[in-house]
Every structure is written in structure tokens, then in C-alpha cells.
Design a protein around this motif. Sequence first.
Motif, PDB file in Angstrom:
ATOM      1  N   ARG A  96       0.795  -1.228   0.000  1.00 50.35           N
ATOM      2  CA  ARG A  96       0.000   0.000   0.000  1.00 50.35           C
ATOM      3  C   ARG A  96       0.830   1.283   0.000  1.00 50.35           C
ATOM      4  NH1 ARG A  96      -4.940  -0.041   4.058  1.00 50.35           N
ATOM      5  NH2 ARG A  96      -5.480   1.771   2.772  1.00 50.35           N
ATOM      6  N   PRO A  97       1.897   1.403   0.798  1.00 48.18           N
ATOM      7  CA  PRO A  97       2.655   2.663   0.761  1.00 48.18           C
ATOM      8  C   PRO A  97       3.271   2.965  -0.601  1.00 48.18           C
ATOM      9  CG  PRO A  97       3.194   1.405   2.735  1.00 48.18           C
ATOM     10  CD  PRO A  97       2.406   0.489   1.848  1.00 48.18           C
ATOM     11  N   HIS A  98       3.593   1.915  -1.366  1.00 45.44           N
ATOM     12  CA  HIS A  98       4.216   2.119  -2.677  1.00 45.44           C
ATOM     13  C   HIS A  98       3.188   2.463  -3.753  1.00 45.44           C
ATOM     14  CE1 HIS A  98       8.091   0.783  -1.175  1.00 45.44           C
ATOM     15  NE2 HIS A  98       7.478  -0.226  -0.601  1.00 45.44           N
ATOM     16  N   ILE A  99       1.921   2.252  -3.447  1.00 44.00           N
ATOM     17  CA  ILE A  99       0.851   2.554  -4.403  1.00 44.00           C
ATOM     18  C   ILE A  99       0.093   3.811  -3.988  1.00 44.00           C
ATOM     19  CG2 ILE A  99      -1.314   1.719  -5.408  1.00 44.00           C
ATOM     20  CD1 ILE A  99      -0.232  -1.157  -4.881  1.00 44.00           C
ATOM     21  N   GLU A 100      -0.390   3.822  -2.749  1.00 42.57           N
ATOM     22  CA  GLU A 100      -1.322   4.869  -2.344  1.00 42.57           C
ATOM     23  C   GLU A 100      -0.652   6.188  -1.976  1.00 42.57           C
ATOM     24  OE1 GLU A 100      -5.075   3.741  -0.450  1.00 42.57           O
ATOM     25  OE2 GLU A 100      -4.063   1.869   0.099  1.00 42.57           O
ATOM     26  N   VAL A 101       0.591   6.147  -1.510  1.00 39.53           N
ATOM     27  CA  VAL A 101       1.277   7.409  -1.192  1.00 39.53           C
ATOM     28  C   VAL A 101       1.560   8.211  -2.464  1.00 39.53           C
ATOM     29  CG1 VAL A 101       3.383   8.436  -0.253  1.00 39.53           C
ATOM     30  CG2 VAL A 101       2.199   6.620   1.019  1.00 39.53           C
ATOM     31  N   PRO A 102       2.218   7.627  -3.477  1.00 39.03           N
ATOM     32  CA  PRO A 102       2.408   8.403  -4.713  1.00 39.03           C
ATOM     33  C   PRO A 102       1.091   8.729  -5.413  1.00 39.03           C
ATOM     34  CG  PRO A 102       3.160   6.134  -5.007  1.00 39.03           C
ATOM     35  CD  PRO A 102       2.912   6.325  -3.547  1.00 39.03           C
ATOM     36  N   ALA A 103       0.098   7.843  -5.295  1.00 40.32           N
ATOM     37  CA  ALA A 103      -1.203   8.129  -5.914  1.00 40.32           C
ATOM     38  C   ALA A 103      -1.827   9.378  -5.303  1.00 40.32           C
ATOM     39  CB  ALA A 103      -2.144   6.937  -5.749  1.00 40.32           C
ATOM     40  N   ALA A 104      -1.691   9.540  -3.985  1.00 37.84           N
ATOM     41  CA  ALA A 104      -2.239  10.733  -3.331  1.00 37.84           C
ATOM     42  C   ALA A 104      -1.539  11.991  -3.825  1.00 37.84           C
ATOM     43  CB  ALA A 104      -2.103  10.607  -1.816  1.00 37.84           C
ATOM     44  N   GLY A 105      -0.221  11.911  -4.000  1.00 39.72           N
ATOM     45  CA  GLY A 105       0.512  13.063  -4.511  1.00 39.72           C
ATOM     46  C   GLY A 105       0.071  13.448  -5.909  1.00 39.72           C
ATOM     47  N   LEU A 106      -0.091  12.457  -6.768  1.00 41.55           N
ATOM     48  CA  LEU A 106      -0.547  12.737  -8.127  1.00 41.55           C
ATOM     49  C   LEU A 106      -1.984  13.256  -8.131  1.00 41.55           C
ATOM     50  CD1 LEU A 106       0.928   9.677 -10.066  1.00 41.55           C
ATOM     51  CD2 LEU A 106       1.677  12.063 -10.192  1.00 41.55           C
ATOM     52  N   ALA A 107      -2.810  12.734  -7.225  1.00 46.42           N
ATOM     53  CA  ALA A 107      -4.197  13.203  -7.149  1.00 46.42           C
ATOM     54  C   ALA A 107      -4.248  14.688  -6.819  1.00 46.42           C
ATOM     55  CB  ALA A 107      -4.966  12.399  -6.104  1.00 46.42           C
ATOM     56  N   ARG A 188      -9.834  13.008   6.193  1.00 40.46           N
ATOM     57  CA  ARG A 188     -10.113  14.428   5.974  1.00 40.46           C
ATOM     58  C   ARG A 188      -8.821  15.177   5.636  1.00 40.46           C
ATOM     59  NH1 ARG A 188     -14.890  17.067   5.287  1.00 40.46           N
ATOM     60  NH2 ARG A 188     -15.778  15.892   7.031  1.00 40.46           N
ATOM     61  N   ALA A 189      -7.734  14.853   6.328  1.00 38.82           N
ATOM     62  CA  ALA A 189      -6.454  15.511   6.056  1.00 38.82           C
ATOM     63  C   ALA A 189      -5.969  15.202   4.642  1.00 38.82           C
ATOM     64  CB  ALA A 189      -5.410  15.070   7.082  1.00 38.82           C
ATOM     65  N   ALA A 202      -0.276  15.855   0.595  1.00 38.35           N
ATOM     66  CA  ALA A 202      -1.127  14.697   0.316  1.00 38.35           C
ATOM     67  C   ALA A 202      -0.364  13.400   0.546  1.00 38.35           C
ATOM     68  CB  ALA A 202      -1.651  14.758  -1.116  1.00 38.35           C
ATOM     69  N   ARG A 203       0.880  13.359   0.079  1.00 34.93           N
ATOM     70  CA  ARG A 203       1.689  12.151   0.306  1.00 34.93           C
ATOM     71  C   ARG A 203       1.926  11.932   1.798  1.00 34.93           C
ATOM     72  NH1 ARG A 203       4.518  13.998  -4.460  1.00 34.93           N
ATOM     73  NH2 ARG A 203       6.034  15.091  -3.137  1.00 34.93           N
ATOM     74  N   GLU A 204       2.238  12.997   2.521  1.00 34.01           N
ATOM     75  CA  GLU A 204       2.498  12.866   3.956  1.00 34.01           C
ATOM     76  C   GLU A 204       1.242  12.439   4.714  1.00 34.01           C
ATOM     77  OE1 GLU A 204       5.367  12.876   5.670  1.00 34.01           O
ATOM     78  OE2 GLU A 204       6.156  12.852   3.630  1.00 34.01           O
ATOM     79  N   ALA A 205       0.093  12.987   4.329  1.00 33.16           N
ATOM     80  CA  ALA A 205      -1.160  12.624   5.001  1.00 33.16           C
ATOM     81  C   ALA A 205      -1.500  11.160   4.753  1.00 33.16           C
ATOM     82  CB  ALA A 205      -2.296  13.526   4.524  1.00 33.16           C
ATOM     83  N   MET A 206      -1.301  10.700   3.522  1.00 32.98           N
ATOM     84  CA  MET A 206      -1.572   9.289   3.226  1.00 32.98           C
ATOM     85  C   MET A 206      -0.566   8.397   3.939  1.00 32.98           C
ATOM     86  SD  MET A 206      -3.497   7.047   1.712  1.00 32.98           S
ATOM     87  CE  MET A 206      -4.397   7.776   0.320  1.00 32.98           C
ATOM     88  N   ARG A 207       0.696   8.810   3.970  1.00 29.70           N
ATOM     89  CA  ARG A 207       1.721   8.014   4.663  1.00 29.70           C
ATOM     90  C   ARG A 207       1.398   7.909   6.156  1.00 29.70           C
ATOM     91  NH1 ARG A 207       5.726  10.603   2.919  1.00 29.70           N
ATOM     92  NH2 ARG A 207       6.295   9.211   1.205  1.00 29.70           N
ATOM     93  N   ALA A 208       0.948   9.001   6.752  1.00 31.35           N
ATOM     94  CA  ALA A 208       0.585   8.985   8.173  1.00 31.35           C
ATOM     95  C   ALA A 208      -0.598   8.054   8.420  1.00 31.35           C
ATOM     96  CB  ALA A 208       0.259  10.400   8.644  1.00 31.35           C
ATOM     97  N   HIS A 209      -1.576   8.094   7.532  1.00 32.87           N
ATOM     98  CA  HIS A 209      -2.752   7.233   7.670  1.00 32.87           C
ATOM     99  C   HIS A 209      -2.371   5.761   7.579  1.00 32.87           C
ATOM    100  CE1 HIS A 209      -6.645   5.446   7.158  1.00 32.87           C
ATOM    101  NE2 HIS A 209      -6.431   5.146   5.895  1.00 32.87           N
TER     102      HIS A 209
END
Length: 227
Positions: A96-107, A188-189, A202-209
Motif C-alpha cells: 500500500r505505501p508504494h501505491i497509495e502514497v504516490p497516488a495521493a501526490g498525483l491526485a 479528511r487531512a 497529500a503524500r504525507e497525510a496518506m503516509r501517516a494514515h
Amino acid sequence: MSSPAVGARAADGVFDGLREDIVAGRLTVGERLPSEAALAERYGVSRPSVREAIRSLQALGLTRTRTGSGTYVVSDRPALSLGYGDFSPRDLSEARPHIEVPAAGLAAERRTEEQRAELVALCDRMDATIDPEEWVDLDSRFHVLVAVASGNAVFARAVGDIRDALSHQSGVVNLIAHRREPSSREHRAIAEAIGIGSAIEAREAMRAHLGAVERVVSPLSEPASRD
């Protein structure tokens, strides 16, 4: 009328109390639980909160409801499974961190206004609901939408393919660790960072989650074995 957050906490209190009684042997296998009315009076909560707590106990395999008879203890140990299908808990935690963290940044860089509004709407609904199953569905929809908003078809397909596994794991984690409220704040973050177009935030918020989820999942999971 109590707020959704208060209602959720009330159900959590009943769930924790009954689970502790079952695991400690104060409620034994084969014993019938007190009635909804009696439990509502004992814990000072509404009957819907009691029903939600009982659904959670059943989801863990601790109780079973017999129509017209009541709810009975069927096990004194939770039947936990944080994996789903072909995916182990370790598989999900590693990927998940390798998929969803960069995905959040691109989003954050590529999302449309419609997608931004939908992410916020999903967060609003997660805050409002007291139904744990609805919350889990909204949770998985949020993660899929972030991946779609990334504009990367590989990320979107990957998160879509593991959606059922994410929903299953989210449901179990919320039962055990009461993660709904903190997780809603984390979502929400993420949505706010994507909304303002900040890829870094966005990447940091997803990484924290994902890190918060991992801290709950790790001690609950058996080490995955590969033959």
C-alpha cells in the motif's frame, strides 16, 4: 438526540464490556446475553447502540443470534482474519505505501473539481454515519477515488483490485481498535491536501494514515508464511 460520534462511542463501550466478559469467562460459551433492553439500561445507552455492539461481537465470531430466542456466546476467542483471499496482512502492508502514497501526490496535482468535491462528500458521510458497515464501504470508496484521481491507470487498477481486501481489513481493525474516528480525521487531512493541490502534504497525510493502520495491524497479525 446524540451525535454520530457519541453514538459510535456508546456502541464501542458496550462492545468492549461484553467482549471482556466473554474472554474473561464471566459470560460462558452457550450462555444467552441479557436482552437489548437490559443491556441498554446497564450501560446507559440506546438500544440501537446495543444492536451495533452485538453485530460487532458476531462479526468477531463471539456470539450468534437465534431468531426468537436471543443472542448466545459461541466462542470465548475472536476469530480474527486480517487477510483476505490471496492477500495476507503483510502483502497489503508492504504494497500500500508504494501505491497509495504516490497516488495521493498525483491526485493533488491532477484531480478534477468533481473529484475534489466527491472526496469531501465521502469524508462528510464518514463523519455522519454510525453504521460500521456503511463506514467501511465509504472508506474503501475514498481510497479507490484517490487512486482514480491520480490519473494513473496502474494505481487505479491496483487499488480497485484490492478493494475487497481493504474493506475486510478495515472492518476488523475498527472492531478491535476503534479506529473509525481517528481514521476519519486522517481521511479528511488527505482530502484537504488533495483539495489545495499540495502533492507533498497529500503524500504525507496518506503516509501517516497508512502508518497508523500498520501500527494496529502488525501486532494483530500472524507472520505470513510462504511455502
